[in-house]
Design a protein around this motif. Structure first.
Motif, PDB file in Angstrom:
ATOM      1  N   GLY A  73       0.814  -1.203   0.000  1.00 26.54           N
ATOM      2  CA  GLY A  73       0.000   0.000   0.000  1.00 26.54           C
ATOM      3  C   GLY A  73       0.847   1.252   0.000  1.00 26.54           C
ATOM      4  O   GLY A  73       1.948   1.275  -0.551  1.00 26.54           O
ATOM      5  N   VAL A  74       0.388   2.298   0.677  1.00 28.92           N
ATOM      6  CA  VAL A  74       1.093   3.577   0.695  1.00 28.92           C
ATOM      7  C   VAL A  74       1.130   4.116   2.124  1.00 28.92           C
ATOM      8  O   VAL A  74       0.228   3.848   2.921  1.00 28.92           O
ATOM      9  N   TYR A  75       2.179   4.860   2.432  1.00 27.50           N
ATOM     10  CA  TYR A  75       2.323   5.518   3.728  1.00 27.50           C
ATOM     11  C   TYR A  75       2.073   7.011   3.519  1.00 27.50           C
ATOM     12  O   TYR A  75       2.767   7.652   2.721  1.00 27.50           O
ATOM     13  N   VAL A  76       1.089   7.565   4.215  1.00 24.96           N
ATOM     14  CA  VAL A  76       0.706   8.956   3.991  1.00 24.96           C
ATOM     15  C   VAL A  76       0.717   9.752   5.295  1.00 24.96           C
ATOM     16  O   VAL A  76       0.615   9.190   6.383  1.00 24.96           O
ATOM     17  N   VAL A  77       0.820  11.071   5.140  1.00 20.88           N
ATOM     18  CA  VAL A  77       0.712  12.010   6.251  1.00 20.88           C
ATOM     19  C   VAL A  77      -0.594  12.775   6.097  1.00 20.88           C
ATOM     20  O   VAL A  77      -0.916  13.249   4.992  1.00 20.88           O
ATOM     21  N   ALA A  78      -1.356  12.913   7.179  1.00 19.56           N
ATOM     22  CA  ALA A  78      -2.621  13.656   7.150  1.00 19.56           C
ATOM     23  C   ALA A  78      -2.340  15.156   7.143  1.00 19.56           C
ATOM     24  O   ALA A  78      -1.738  15.675   8.070  1.00 19.56           O
ATOM     25  N   THR A  79      -2.773  15.836   6.081  1.00 18.43           N
ATOM     26  CA  THR A  79      -2.521  17.271   5.946  1.00 18.43           C
ATOM     27  C   THR A  79      -3.790  18.087   5.729  1.00 18.43           C
ATOM     28  O   THR A  79      -3.730  19.309   5.584  1.00 18.43           O
ATOM     29  N   ASP A  80      -4.945  17.430   5.704  1.00 16.77           N
ATOM     30  CA  ASP A  80      -6.187  18.124   5.400  1.00 16.77           C
ATOM     31  C   ASP A  80      -7.337  17.280   5.942  1.00 16.77           C
ATOM     32  O   ASP A  80      -7.124  16.176   6.457  1.00 16.77           O
ATOM     33  N   SER A  81      -8.544  17.790   5.834  1.00 20.42           N
ATOM     34  CA  SER A  81      -9.717  17.024   6.229  1.00 20.42           C
ATOM     35  C   SER A  81     -10.745  17.070   5.112  1.00 20.42           C
ATOM     36  O   SER A  81     -10.763  17.979   4.289  1.00 20.42           O
ATOM     37  N   GLY A  82     -11.587  16.071   5.090  1.00 18.75           N
ATOM     38  CA  GLY A  82     -12.633  15.988   4.087  1.00 18.75           C
ATOM     39  C   GLY A  82     -13.079  14.549   3.933  1.00 18.75           C
ATOM     40  O   GLY A  82     -12.324  13.620   4.201  1.00 18.75           O
ATOM     41  N   GLU A  83     -14.311  14.370   3.494  1.00 21.37           N
ATOM     42  CA  GLU A  83     -14.819  13.023   3.318  1.00 21.37           C
ATOM     43  C   GLU A  83     -16.002  13.047   2.368  1.00 21.37           C
ATOM     44  O   GLU A  83     -16.598  14.088   2.107  1.00 21.37           O
ATOM     45  N   GLY A  84     -16.321  11.899   1.852  1.00 19.65           N
ATOM     46  CA  GLY A  84     -17.455  11.753   0.958  1.00 19.65           C
ATOM     47  C   GLY A  84     -17.555  10.319   0.494  1.00 19.65           C
ATOM     48  O   GLY A  84     -16.542   9.632   0.341  1.00 19.65           O
ATOM     49  N   ASP A  85     -18.774   9.830   0.283  1.00 22.05           N
ATOM     50  CA  ASP A  85     -18.991   8.464  -0.181  1.00 22.05           C
ATOM     51  C   ASP A  85     -18.355   7.440   0.757  1.00 22.05           C
ATOM     52  O   ASP A  85     -17.749   6.459   0.310  1.00 22.05           O
ATOM     53  N   GLY A  86     -18.428   7.704   2.052  1.00 22.14           N
ATOM     54  CA  GLY A  86     -17.932   6.755   3.040  1.00 22.14           C
ATOM     55  C   GLY A  86     -16.429   6.675   3.164  1.00 22.14           C
ATOM     56  O   GLY A  86     -15.904   5.708   3.713  1.00 22.14           O
ATOM     57  N   THR A  87     -15.713   7.687   2.700  1.00 19.75           N
ATOM     58  CA  THR A  87     -14.248   7.643   2.728  1.00 19.75           C
ATOM     59  C   THR A  87     -13.681   8.173   4.040  1.00 19.75           C
ATOM     60  O   THR A  87     -14.252   9.060   4.666  1.00 19.75           O
ATOM     61  N   ASP A  88     -12.554   7.601   4.446  1.00 20.86           N
ATOM     62  CA  ASP A  88     -11.744   8.169   5.521  1.00 20.86           C
ATOM     63  C   ASP A  88     -10.521   8.870   4.967  1.00 20.86           C
ATOM     64  O   ASP A  88      -9.855   9.611   5.696  1.00 20.86           O
ATOM     65  N   PHE A  89     -10.192   8.651   3.676  1.00 19.00           N
ATOM     66  CA  PHE A  89      -8.983   9.214   3.071  1.00 19.00           C
ATOM     67  C   PHE A  89      -9.279   9.792   1.691  1.00 19.00           C
ATOM     68  O   PHE A  89      -9.899   9.132   0.859  1.00 19.00           O
ATOM     69  N   ILE A  90      -8.838  11.045   1.494  1.00 16.17           N
ATOM     70  CA  ILE A  90      -8.799  11.643   0.165  1.00 16.17           C
ATOM     71  C   ILE A  90      -7.325  11.838  -0.147  1.00 16.17           C
ATOM     72  O   ILE A  90      -6.698  12.816   0.277  1.00 16.17           O
ATOM     73  N   LEU A  91      -6.755  10.885  -0.859  1.00 11.85           N
ATOM     74  CA  LEU A  91      -5.318  10.837  -1.090  1.00 11.85           C
ATOM     75  C   LEU A  91      -4.903  11.793  -2.199  1.00 11.85           C
ATOM     76  O   LEU A  91      -5.691  12.102  -3.108  1.00 11.85           O
ATOM     77  N   SER A  92      -3.651  12.246  -2.142  1.00 14.85           N
ATOM     78  CA  SER A  92      -3.092  12.933  -3.307  1.00 14.85           C
ATOM     79  C   SER A  92      -3.049  11.921  -4.448  1.00 14.85           C
ATOM     80  O   SER A  92      -3.017  10.703  -4.224  1.00 14.85           O
ATOM     81  N   THR A  93      -3.074  12.403  -5.672  1.00 14.60           N
ATOM     82  CA  THR A  93      -3.056  11.495  -6.818  1.00 14.60           C
ATOM     83  C   THR A  93      -1.850  10.572  -6.767  1.00 14.60           C
ATOM     84  O   THR A  93      -1.940   9.375  -7.069  1.00 14.60           O
ATOM     85  N   LYS A  94      -0.706  11.126  -6.372  1.00 12.88           N
ATOM     86  CA  LYS A  94       0.515  10.323  -6.276  1.00 12.88           C
ATOM     87  C   LYS A  94       0.355   9.214  -5.244  1.00 12.88           C
ATOM     88  O   LYS A  94       0.725   8.053  -5.484  1.00 12.88           O
ATOM     89  N   ALA A  95      -0.203   9.548  -4.082  1.00 14.28           N
ATOM     90  CA  ALA A  95      -0.373   8.548  -3.031  1.00 14.28           C
ATOM     91  C   ALA A  95      -1.366   7.464  -3.447  1.00 14.28           C
ATOM     92  O   ALA A  95      -1.150   6.275  -3.204  1.00 14.28           O
ATOM     93  N   TYR A  96      -2.443   7.870  -4.098  1.00 15.24           N
ATOM     94  CA  TYR A  96      -3.452   6.913  -4.558  1.00 15.24           C
ATOM     95  C   TYR A  96      -2.827   5.914  -5.528  1.00 15.24           C
ATOM     96  O   TYR A  96      -3.036   4.698  -5.432  1.00 15.24           O
ATOM     97  N   GLY A  97      -2.017   6.417  -6.469  1.00 15.01           N
ATOM     98  CA  GLY A  97      -1.365   5.549  -7.438  1.00 15.01           C
ATOM     99  C   GLY A  97      -0.371   4.591  -6.806  1.00 15.01           C
ATOM    100  O   GLY A  97      -0.135   3.491  -7.336  1.00 15.01           O
ATOM    101  N   ARG A  98       0.213   4.980  -5.681  1.00 15.79           N
ATOM    102  CA  ARG A  98       1.186   4.122  -5.010  1.00 15.79           C
ATOM    103  C   ARG A  98       0.548   2.873  -4.409  1.00 15.79           C
ATOM    104  O   ARG A  98       1.245   1.926  -4.056  1.00 15.79           O
TER     105      ARG A  98
END
Length: 250
Positions: free
Chosen positions: A94-119
């Protein structure tokens, strides 16, 4: 605010944070999506107050987290391992991320940067993963490790010596949350509480003159403790300056 009321508020924060700080081998099931920004990076106006720094920390592998994980800004800077659950497309690490913002939608806990999502994808399957938009994931909180840093803060750009001081906590090592920040007032022989403005930003109007000593209320695996910084902010501090607290957190 009376001391008893302050202690009560801190106790409430600890109760809320307790499940977020427990490390184990058990992952939590959730969902994740990604920012659709044109430069594939995160939002520079994120709720943690990091600005452009929040787009580049951890090599740009960052995430906005749900309001529950953000927890009124206390969750800013927390580190997570996130891995998606589509075997043909998702890597085991998977990917290791740092929390830098808040937000959610469609049951998500994470809105990843595009780079992190691709990782999260297996090599060569990134485009297929992007096409899903939202994916089921599992995550766990992990220790933050920054080479050469542990607890570092910056004098916010809107600070103005000597009338207004705001600090932005940039790095917090280990699995620790900063619940509060105080400044020592020498003439009154007391600690003055800084206000959490939003996210990782704390401020104080008319701060003490001269060098400034800070202490941080840290909650982590060692419990809840006030830890004083061995390094003081010099009397001629300026907006934008960055300081290493020299506090070691594990």
């Amino acid at each position: 605010m009376k001391q008893s009321h302050v202690l009560l508020l801190l106790l409430v924060q600890v109760i809320v944070l307790l499940p977020l700080l427990c490390l184990s081998d058990d992952f939590v099931n959730s969902r994740a999506t990604y920012y659709g920004s044109p430069d594939c990076k995160a939002n520079p106006r994120g709720h943690c107050g990091y600005g452009e720094f929040g787009r580049d920390i951890n090599n740009g592998e960052v995430s906005g987290v749900s309001w529950r994980l953000w927890n009124n800004g206390t969750g800013c800077g927390a580190c997570y391992q996130v891995r998606c659950k589509i075997p043909p497309h998702c890597s085991e690490e998977g990917v290791y991320v740092v929390a830098t913002d808040s937000g959610e939608g469609d049951g998500t806990d994470f809105i990843l940067s595009t780079k992190a999502y691709g990782r999260m994808a297996r090599p060569g399957t990134e485009n297929q993963l992007y096409s899903f938009g939202v994916v089921d994931v599992e995550y766990q909180r992990i220790p933050c490790r920054y080479a050469g840093y542990n607890l570092v803060y910056k004098v916010h750009e809107k600070s103005y010596n000597p009338h207004y001081l705001a600090i932005l906590v940039l790095y917090v090592g280990g699995v620790n949350d900063i619940l509060a920040v105080e400044v020592w007032q020498e003439d009154c022989k007391e600690w003055r509480r800084m206000r959490r403005v939003f996210g990782a930003v704390h401020d104080l109007e008319n701060p003490p003159r001269g060098t400034l000593t800070l202490r941080f209320l840290v909650y982590g695996s060692a419990g809840i403790n006030w830890i004083q910084s061995p390094n003081a902010i010099p009397a001629d501090w300026t907006a934008g300056a960055t300081y290493d607290s020299n506090i070691l957190l594990t």
